[in-house]
Design a protein around this motif. Sequence first.
Motif, mmCIF file in Angstrom:
data_model
loop_
_atom_site.group_PDB
_atom_site.id
_atom_site.type_symbol
_atom_site.label_atom_id
_atom_site.label_comp_id
_atom_site.label_asym_id
_atom_site.label_seq_id
_atom_site.Cartn_x
_atom_site.Cartn_y
_atom_site.Cartn_z
ATOM 1 N N ALA A 97 0.828 -1.211 0.000
ATOM 2 C CA ALA A 97 0.000 0.000 0.000
ATOM 3 C C ALA A 97 0.865 1.266 0.000
ATOM 4 N N LEU A 98 1.933 1.265 0.768
ATOM 5 C CA LEU A 98 2.830 2.420 0.813
ATOM 6 C C LEU A 98 3.510 2.646 -0.530
ATOM 7 N N VAL A 99 4.021 1.583 -1.126
ATOM 8 C CA VAL A 99 4.694 1.723 -2.425
ATOM 9 C C VAL A 99 3.704 2.202 -3.479
ATOM 10 N N ASN A 100 2.499 1.651 -3.481
ATOM 11 C CA ASN A 100 1.483 2.092 -4.444
ATOM 12 C C ASN A 100 1.145 3.573 -4.250
ATOM 13 N N ALA A 101 1.013 4.012 -3.009
ATOM 14 C CA ALA A 101 0.707 5.418 -2.732
ATOM 15 C C ALA A 101 1.850 6.319 -3.202
ATOM 16 N N LEU A 102 3.073 5.872 -3.014
ATOM 17 C CA LEU A 102 4.215 6.671 -3.454
ATOM 18 C C LEU A 102 4.273 6.754 -4.972
ATOM 19 N N VAL A 103 3.979 5.672 -5.653
ATOM 20 C CA VAL A 103 3.961 5.695 -7.123
ATOM 21 C C VAL A 103 2.892 6.669 -7.612
ATOM 22 N N GLU A 104 1.743 6.659 -6.984
ATOM 23 C CA GLU A 104 0.686 7.605 -7.369
ATOM 24 C C GLU A 104 1.118 9.041 -7.104
ATOM 25 N N ARG A 105 1.799 9.252 -6.009
ATOM 26 C CA ARG A 105 2.291 10.595 -5.693
ATOM 27 C C ARG A 105 3.283 11.057 -6.755
ATOM 28 N N ALA A 106 4.169 10.162 -7.160
ATOM 29 C CA ALA A 106 5.144 10.488 -8.209
ATOM 30 C C ALA A 106 4.429 10.822 -9.513
ATOM 31 N N ARG A 107 3.399 10.057 -9.839
ATOM 32 C CA ARG A 107 2.622 10.309 -11.058
ATOM 33 C C ARG A 107 1.994 11.699 -11.001
ATOM 34 N N GLU A 108 1.430 12.061 -9.844
ATOM 35 C CA GLU A 108 0.823 13.389 -9.671
ATOM 36 C C GLU A 108 1.848 14.504 -9.880
ATOM 37 N N GLU A 109 3.081 14.252 -9.511
ATOM 38 C CA GLU A 109 4.148 15.249 -9.630
ATOM 39 C C GLU A 109 4.776 15.267 -11.021
ATOM 40 N N GLY A 110 4.341 14.362 -11.905
ATOM 41 C CA GLY A 110 4.877 14.325 -13.257
ATOM 42 C C GLY A 110 6.227 13.649 -13.388
ATOM 43 N N VAL A 111 6.600 12.868 -12.395
ATOM 44 C CA VAL A 111 7.870 12.142 -12.430
ATOM 45 C C VAL A 111 7.752 10.997 -13.427
ATOM 46 N N SER A 112 8.767 10.796 -14.242
ATOM 47 C CA SER A 112 8.717 9.700 -15.217
ATOM 48 C C SER A 112 9.495 8.464 -14.763
ATOM 49 N N ARG A 113 10.323 8.620 -13.740
ATOM 50 C CA ARG A 113 11.129 7.488 -13.291
ATOM 51 C C ARG A 113 11.355 7.590 -11.781
ATOM 52 N N LEU A 114 11.018 6.506 -11.073
ATOM 53 C CA LEU A 114 11.279 6.400 -9.639
ATOM 54 C C LEU A 114 12.458 5.475 -9.438
ATOM 55 N N LEU A 115 13.375 5.855 -8.571
ATOM 56 C CA LEU A 115 14.558 5.043 -8.292
ATOM 57 C C LEU A 115 14.674 4.799 -6.796
ATOM 58 N N LEU A 116 15.292 3.694 -6.452
ATOM 59 C CA LEU A 116 15.531 3.395 -5.048
ATOM 60 C C LEU A 116 16.783 2.552 -4.915
ATOM 61 N N SER A 117 17.373 2.632 -3.741
ATOM 62 C CA SER A 117 18.510 1.791 -3.398
ATOM 63 C C SER A 117 18.077 0.854 -2.285
ATOM 64 N N THR A 118 18.590 -0.355 -2.305
ATOM 65 C CA THR A 118 18.257 -1.340 -1.292
ATOM 66 C C THR A 118 19.472 -2.209 -1.004
ATOM 67 N N GLN A 119 19.576 -2.642 0.210
ATOM 68 C CA GLN A 119 20.650 -3.558 0.563
ATOM 69 C C GLN A 119 20.302 -4.945 0.027
ATOM 70 N N PRO A 120 21.296 -5.727 -0.365
ATOM 71 C CA PRO A 120 21.025 -7.064 -0.910
ATOM 72 C C PRO A 120 20.164 -7.938 0.004
ATOM 73 N N GLN A 121 20.315 -7.802 1.313
ATOM 74 C CA GLN A 121 19.558 -8.644 2.241
ATOM 75 C C GLN A 121 18.124 -8.172 2.471
ATOM 76 N N MET A 122 17.708 -7.069 1.878
ATOM 77 C CA MET A 122 16.343 -6.566 2.052
ATOM 78 C C MET A 122 15.389 -7.287 1.081
#
Length: 151
Positions: free
Chosen positions: A89-114
């Motif tokens: 739900a959080l990731v979906n809400a963030l993607v929608e927020r990015a869409r509202e802001e006109g962002v075309s690409r979302l990026l993230l960093s994660t540790q291998p063990q996550m």
Amino acid sequence: MSAVSELRVIAYTADGLLDVNPVYVETLRLLGTDGEGEVLVAEDGGRLLGTIMFEPWSPRSEIARGADEAEVRAFAVAPQARGRGVGRALVNALVERAREEGVSRLLLSTQPQMLSAQYVYRARGFVRVPERDWSPLPDVTLLTYELVIKD
């Protein structure tokens, strides 16, 4: 903001994610308190279940490279709330927020063990972009994922 900061630290500590870089705890506590980015939360009856941060590109961005990109930061779900769809739900809400802001690409960093977080990201359509992997410390390699947002 203190409840969000505490949740982040609890979640990251529970998974041993601060073991290799204990000073990152201060970064977790402060993300979003400087007015940069937007902190989203999931609650149930006033009880904080999880949090994620949307951070548009800025010259201080870690992996975003331009104004059409934004970063996902500080994704954390309380240990007792896991497996209930909070992260999705959080990731979906963030993607929608990015869409509202006109962002075309979302990026993230994660540790291998996550692994649980990576599962949520992949299920939402994020894909690995190894050419953007990076190392904030000599013994820490962060994996990068991206989601191309289409209208």
